[in-house]
Design a protein around this motif. Structure first.
Motif, PDB file in Angstrom:
ATOM      1  N   TYR A 248      11.807 -10.961   0.425  1.00 17.77           N
ATOM      2  CA  TYR A 248      10.684 -10.134  -0.042  1.00 17.77           C
ATOM      3  C   TYR A 248       9.398 -10.476   0.706  1.00 17.77           C
ATOM      4  O   TYR A 248       8.663  -9.581   1.148  1.00 17.77           O
ATOM      5  CB  TYR A 248      10.495 -10.337  -1.541  1.00 17.77           C
ATOM      6  CG  TYR A 248       9.368  -9.518  -2.126  1.00 17.77           C
ATOM      7  CD1 TYR A 248       9.555  -8.197  -2.492  1.00 17.77           C
ATOM      8  CD2 TYR A 248       8.098 -10.086  -2.312  1.00 17.77           C
ATOM      9  CE1 TYR A 248       8.513  -7.449  -3.031  1.00 17.77           C
ATOM     10  CE2 TYR A 248       7.053  -9.352  -2.843  1.00 17.77           C
ATOM     11  CZ  TYR A 248       7.271  -8.033  -3.194  1.00 17.77           C
ATOM     12  OH  TYR A 248       6.242  -7.288  -3.710  1.00 17.77           O
ATOM     13  N   ASN A 249       9.125 -11.766   0.881  1.00 16.31           N
ATOM     14  CA  ASN A 249       7.886 -12.174   1.534  1.00 16.31           C
ATOM     15  C   ASN A 249       7.859 -11.781   3.009  1.00 16.31           C
ATOM     16  O   ASN A 249       6.855 -11.227   3.489  1.00 16.31           O
ATOM     17  CB  ASN A 249       7.691 -13.684   1.391  1.00 16.31           C
ATOM     18  CG  ASN A 249       7.051 -14.071   0.085  1.00 16.31           C
ATOM     19  OD1 ASN A 249       5.823 -14.156  -0.029  1.00 16.31           O
ATOM     20  ND2 ASN A 249       7.865 -14.286  -0.934  1.00 16.31           N
ATOM     21  N   PHE A 250       8.941 -12.039   3.729  1.00 18.03           N
ATOM     22  CA  PHE A 250       8.922 -11.745   5.159  1.00 18.03           C
ATOM     23  C   PHE A 250       9.065 -10.260   5.447  1.00 18.03           C
ATOM     24  O   PHE A 250       8.499  -9.765   6.431  1.00 18.03           O
ATOM     25  CB  PHE A 250      10.007 -12.557   5.871  1.00 18.03           C
ATOM     26  CG  PHE A 250       9.666 -14.011   5.980  1.00 18.03           C
ATOM     27  CD1 PHE A 250       8.620 -14.441   6.791  1.00 18.03           C
ATOM     28  CD2 PHE A 250      10.370 -14.967   5.252  1.00 18.03           C
ATOM     29  CE1 PHE A 250       8.291 -15.784   6.889  1.00 18.03           C
ATOM     30  CE2 PHE A 250      10.053 -16.305   5.336  1.00 18.03           C
ATOM     31  CZ  PHE A 250       9.005 -16.718   6.159  1.00 18.03           C
ATOM     32  N   MET A 251       9.785  -9.535   4.618  1.00 14.73           N
ATOM     33  CA  MET A 251       9.823  -8.082   4.788  1.00 14.73           C
ATOM     34  C   MET A 251       8.446  -7.489   4.520  1.00 14.73           C
ATOM     35  O   MET A 251       8.032  -6.528   5.179  1.00 14.73           O
ATOM     36  CB  MET A 251      10.866  -7.463   3.869  1.00 14.73           C
ATOM     37  CG  MET A 251      12.311  -7.728   4.268  1.00 14.73           C
ATOM     38  SD  MET A 251      12.724  -7.163   5.944  1.00 14.73           S
ATOM     39  CE  MET A 251      12.483  -5.396   5.777  1.00 14.73           C
ATOM     40  N   GLY A 252       7.725  -8.073   3.558  1.00 10.92           N
ATOM     41  CA  GLY A 252       6.357  -7.616   3.306  1.00 10.92           C
ATOM     42  C   GLY A 252       5.456  -7.863   4.501  1.00 10.92           C
ATOM     43  O   GLY A 252       4.629  -7.007   4.857  1.00 10.92           O
ATOM     44  N   LEU A 253       5.613  -9.037   5.146  1.00 13.35           N
ATOM     45  CA  LEU A 253       4.813  -9.330   6.335  1.00 13.35           C
ATOM     46  C   LEU A 253       5.113  -8.362   7.486  1.00 13.35           C
ATOM     47  O   LEU A 253       4.245  -8.081   8.322  1.00 13.35           O
ATOM     48  CB  LEU A 253       5.063 -10.769   6.797  1.00 13.35           C
ATOM     49  CG  LEU A 253       4.512 -11.882   5.889  1.00 13.35           C
ATOM     50  CD1 LEU A 253       4.987 -13.244   6.372  1.00 13.35           C
ATOM     51  CD2 LEU A 253       2.984 -11.835   5.858  1.00 13.35           C
ATOM     52  N   SER A 254       6.347  -7.863   7.510  1.00 11.64           N
ATOM     53  CA  SER A 254       6.716  -6.898   8.567  1.00 11.64           C
ATOM     54  C   SER A 254       6.426  -5.463   8.153  1.00 11.64           C
ATOM     55  O   SER A 254       6.812  -4.523   8.853  1.00 11.64           O
ATOM     56  CB  SER A 254       8.204  -7.033   8.906  1.00 11.64           C
ATOM     57  OG  SER A 254       9.002  -6.545   7.845  1.00 11.64           O
ATOM     58  N   HIS A 255       5.730  -5.318   6.993  1.00 12.98           N
ATOM     59  CA  HIS A 255       5.374  -3.993   6.457  1.00 12.98           C
ATOM     60  C   HIS A 255       6.633  -3.154   6.168  1.00 12.98           C
ATOM     61  O   HIS A 255       6.625  -1.936   6.323  1.00 12.98           O
ATOM     62  CB  HIS A 255       4.437  -3.247   7.420  1.00 12.98           C
ATOM     63  CG  HIS A 255       3.200  -4.024   7.756  1.00 12.98           C
ATOM     64  ND1 HIS A 255       2.205  -4.304   6.835  1.00 12.98           N
ATOM     65  CD2 HIS A 255       2.800  -4.617   8.921  1.00 12.98           C
ATOM     66  CE1 HIS A 255       1.247  -5.021   7.410  1.00 12.98           C
ATOM     67  NE2 HIS A 255       1.579  -5.222   8.676  1.00 12.98           N
ATOM     68  N   TRP A 256       7.695  -3.862   5.745  1.00 13.42           N
ATOM     69  CA  TRP A 256       8.944  -3.213   5.329  1.00 13.42           C
ATOM     70  C   TRP A 256       9.466  -2.279   6.423  1.00 13.42           C
ATOM     71  O   TRP A 256       9.938  -1.172   6.165  1.00 13.42           O
ATOM     72  CB  TRP A 256       8.767  -2.465   4.017  1.00 13.42           C
ATOM     73  CG  TRP A 256       8.360  -3.407   2.909  1.00 13.42           C
ATOM     74  CD1 TRP A 256       7.081  -3.712   2.534  1.00 13.42           C
ATOM     75  CD2 TRP A 256       9.237  -4.195   2.103  1.00 13.42           C
ATOM     76  NE1 TRP A 256       7.084  -4.643   1.525  1.00 13.42           N
ATOM     77  CE2 TRP A 256       8.408  -4.956   1.224  1.00 13.42           C
ATOM     78  CE3 TRP A 256      10.619  -4.326   2.022  1.00 13.42           C
ATOM     79  CZ2 TRP A 256       8.924  -5.833   0.291  1.00 13.42           C
ATOM     80  CZ3 TRP A 256      11.142  -5.206   1.076  1.00 13.42           C
ATOM     81  CH2 TRP A 256      10.306  -5.947   0.230  1.00 13.42           C
ATOM     82  N   ASN A 257       9.406  -2.792   7.631  1.00 11.57           N
ATOM     83  CA  ASN A 257       9.809  -1.987   8.784  1.00 11.57           C
ATOM     84  C   ASN A 257      11.319  -2.103   8.991  1.00 11.57           C
ATOM     85  O   ASN A 257      11.800  -2.753   9.915  1.00 11.57           O
ATOM     86  CB  ASN A 257       9.048  -2.448  10.037  1.00 11.57           C
ATOM     87  CG  ASN A 257       9.170  -1.455  11.174  1.00 11.57           C
ATOM     88  OD1 ASN A 257      10.018  -0.566  11.153  1.00 11.57           O
ATOM     89  ND2 ASN A 257       8.303  -1.588  12.164  1.00 11.57           N
ATOM     90  N   PHE A 258      12.081  -1.464   8.093  1.00  5.92           N
ATOM     91  CA  PHE A 258      13.540  -1.549   8.174  1.00  5.92           C
ATOM     92  C   PHE A 258      14.064  -0.988   9.495  1.00  5.92           C
ATOM     93  O   PHE A 258      14.985  -1.526  10.088  1.00  5.92           O
ATOM     94  CB  PHE A 258      14.175  -0.769   7.012  1.00  5.92           C
ATOM     95  CG  PHE A 258      13.994  -1.407   5.671  1.00  5.92           C
ATOM     96  CD1 PHE A 258      14.845  -2.399   5.240  1.00  5.92           C
ATOM     97  CD2 PHE A 258      12.959  -1.005   4.830  1.00  5.92           C
ATOM     98  CE1 PHE A 258      14.687  -2.988   3.990  1.00  5.92           C
ATOM     99  CE2 PHE A 258      12.794  -1.580   3.590  1.00  5.92           C
ATOM    100  CZ  PHE A 258      13.655  -2.582   3.160  1.00  5.92           C
ATOM    101  N   GLY A 259      13.464   0.119   9.902  1.00  7.34           N
ATOM    102  CA  GLY A 259      13.959   0.803  11.099  1.00  7.34           C
ATOM    103  C   GLY A 259      13.954  -0.085  12.320  1.00  7.34           C
ATOM    104  O   GLY A 259      14.943  -0.155  13.064  1.00  7.34           O
ATOM    105  N   GLN A 260      12.860  -0.795  12.544  1.00  4.37           N
ATOM    106  CA  GLN A 260      12.761  -1.640  13.728  1.00  4.37           C
ATOM    107  C   GLN A 260      13.709  -2.830  13.649  1.00  4.37           C
ATOM    108  O   GLN A 260      14.298  -3.247  14.645  1.00  4.37           O
ATOM    109  CB  GLN A 260      11.320  -2.120  13.906  1.00  4.37           C
ATOM    110  CG  GLN A 260      11.098  -2.872  15.214  1.00  4.37           C
ATOM    111  CD  GLN A 260       9.621  -3.097  15.495  1.00  4.37           C
ATOM    112  OE1 GLN A 260       8.765  -2.442  14.896  1.00  4.37           O
ATOM    113  NE2 GLN A 260       9.324  -4.006  16.400  1.00  4.37           N
ATOM    114  N   ILE A 261      13.866  -3.376  12.422  1.00  6.37           N
ATOM    115  CA  ILE A 261      14.750  -4.530  12.258  1.00  6.37           C
ATOM    116  C   ILE A 261      16.201  -4.133  12.503  1.00  6.37           C
ATOM    117  O   ILE A 261      16.944  -4.816  13.213  1.00  6.37           O
ATOM    118  CB  ILE A 261      14.577  -5.139  10.849  1.00  6.37           C
ATOM    119  CG1 ILE A 261      13.190  -5.781  10.726  1.00  6.37           C
ATOM    120  CG2 ILE A 261      15.678  -6.166  10.566  1.00  6.37           C
ATOM    121  CD1 ILE A 261      12.834  -6.236   9.339  1.00  6.37           C
TER     122      ILE A 261
END
Length: 549
Positions: A248-261
């Protein structure tokens, strides 16, 4: 002194058997599909005792939920997260890494359920079940293999506890800059904390070993302490909570950028891509290969085959959840901080706020401690102790586990992505693949899940083979391991990258003809049939399975 073999009949080459017990002492429950042994053999001091005696059918009451809960407790651990994320470090893409975790664990589930079938049908633990394939005395050998690998995991889990403790130390002493300097040099792995604070790390490592030793001595696990067992049940939810907080914390830092990940593509191409693809697949198979061997220790208490099979089916999906959380978090860290950190303890220590970092590392430390005591101490300690039961108590077996773990130093393999994958998982995968190949091809193909339950406790029964050793099993194992590990074998890198799959399949190809053309005719001539028509069974076995409950 009474003759321990009184009542035996002599039948060919001096082999002695209890001829009537195969029918009189065995009960088959048709509805449950389970076999029960109604008589013990205390005269067989090296093969029978109360603990090894088949669990009575009335006491086989574990349902599917029990096995699902066991797997929940075993799956959600720090090495599972690390394994799922290692794929990215080796240049595999996000989707490759996630797919291979699921696929590898789905593959190992097949021999696991077949091996579990023997425990559930006959009510016997793994060391006893293994006697049918390796001989009543030869079965000690694969148990040693399992015990040594378990000891290796004991050292790895102790190392992880030390990591968590030193991570807390770094946060409390405001020395994160030391860790950052190593990460800036490209050292971002479970090695990082030991390199940043070597004296503190190894003193803590020794202290944690001594603390575990004190617990095992003053409160031995076989005495079944309620408090520790309740904590063990809470360990997996605590680790899962920590994993979700990290995600949750690191996905938040990445602005929930699922597509790029999820769009991270493989950086290896051509033949190197496929070598890495299969290496990662085999590593995932090997990850739970120890449990594929050990599950009869649990399924001997199953109320039915349905319970053990359905309860274990969720395991690959649990690993898939961990893979999703781990790979997404590693991808998010790489996106935000431009470094691939696959170790959750290092990630939480370095990048979360101090309070949260201390909380998570405390969770990881306590939960790993619980897992280490139950998963990596109890079974291996029994394996070593049962080798010389007159001299070795369970605690002395635990001392051997600790000594072997220190000598083996498996944490040095866990400290790097390459070491974890190649030097640890693929290396022991080649050993267990052969052991499990022999077991599965013997039980499922040759015997069709039927054998003489009485004879696993008889020193001169049908599983005596040659002086208590099945030569087909040992010859097969020797040939396969030579092929897997000899560096001068052509295409050795490709063979080793597929260590579990090749050793498993090759063992079957060698073992089956050795058994059917040599060992069974010579040492078990009473067996009739073929692998094409119902397998090899004796008249007594057919009578038992045709009797009504």
């Amino acid at each position: 002194m009474s003759n321990p073999y009184k009542g035996f009949l002599r039948r060919g080459e001096g082999i002695l058997v209890y001829p009537t017990d195969r029918l009189e002492a065995v009960k088959y429950d048709v509805k449950r599909g389970q076999v029960e042994l109604t008589k013990g053999y205390p005269e067989e001091k090296f093969l029978w005792n109360v603990d090894f005696h088949p669990t009575p059918i009335r006491k086989r009451n574990w349902d599917w939920y029990t096995y699902a809960a066991i797997w929940f407790g075993m799956a959600f651990i720090v090495p599972s997260w690390s394994l799922a994320s290692v794929g990215l470090s080796f240049g595999l893409g996000t989707l490759d890494s996630i797919l291979l975790v699921f696929l590898g664990n789905a593959i190992v589930l097949i021999p696991m359920i077949i091996q579990s079938h023997g425990g559930a049908r006959y009510g016997i633990p793994e060391p006893v079940l293994t006697r049918t394939r390796w001989g009543v005395y030869g079965a000690i050998f694969p148990s040693w293999i399992r015990a040594v690998i378990g000891a290796g995991w004991w050292g790895i889990e102790t190392y992880i506890m030390t990591e968590a403790a030193v991570g807390i130390y770094a946060v409390l002493t405001h020395r994160l800059s030391v860790i950052e300097s190593y990460v800036a040099k490209g050292i971002a792995s479970p090695y990082t904390l030991s390199l940043a604070f070597p004296q503190v790390f190894w003193i803590t490592f020794a202290a944690i070993i001594l603390l575990q030793l004190a617990l095992l001595y003053f409160s031995p696990v076989p005495e079944a302490q309620p408090a520790l067992k309740w904590f063990a049940r809470l360990a997996a939810p605590l680790v899962l909570l920590g994993f979700v907080i990290l995600w949750y914390n690191f996905m938040g830092l990445s602005h929930w950028n699922f597509g790029q990940i999820f769009s991270i593509k493989p950086t290896v191409t051509g033949i190197n891509y496929w070598v890495m693809w299969f290496a990662f697949l085999n590593a995932n198979i090997a990850y739970w290969a120890t449990m594929a061997l050990s599950m009869p220790d649990y399924t001997r208490f199953a109320k039915s085959q349905f319970a053990q099979a359905v309860g274990q089916v969720p395991m690959p999906f649990m690993m898939l959840i961990i893979a999703l959380l781990g790979v997404m978090t590693t991808g998010a860290i790489e996106q935000v901080y431009h470094v691939a950190i696959w170790d959750p303890i290092l990630a939480s220590t370095l990048y979360l706020n101090p309070t949260l970092a201390i909380l998570l590392n405390t969770l990881f430390l306590l939960a790993t401690f619980s897992v280490n005591v139950f998963a990596n101490t109890v079974g291996p300690a029994y394996d070593f102790a049962n080798t010389f039961p007159r001299k070795l108590t369970w605690f002395r077996g635990a001392l051997i586990v600790i000594a072997v773990s220190v000598i083996l130093g498996a944490w040095t393999y866990y400290g790097s992505a390459y070491g974890y994958l190649y030097n640890w998982l693929l290396t022991y995968g080649g050993l267990l693949g052969s052991v499990e190949g022999i077991i599965i091809f013997d039980y499922a193909l040759i015997r069709r899940f039927k054998f003489e339950l009485t004879d696993v406790f008889w020193s001169r029964g049908r599983f005596r083979y040659w002086k208590g050793i099945n030569p087909a099993a040992f010859i097969t194992f020797a040939i396969v391991e030579f092929i897997i590990y000899a560096p001068f074998i052509p295409y050795h890198n490709i063979i080793f990258s597929n260590s579990w799959l090749i050793s498993f399949l090759l063992s079957g190809l060698i073992y089956v003809p050795l058994m059917t053309q040599w060992v069974i005719p010579k040492y078990q001539p009473e067996l009739r049939g073929s692998i094409f028509k119902g397998g090899y069974v004796s008249n007594e076995v057919m009578t038992v399975f045709n009797k009504e409950a």
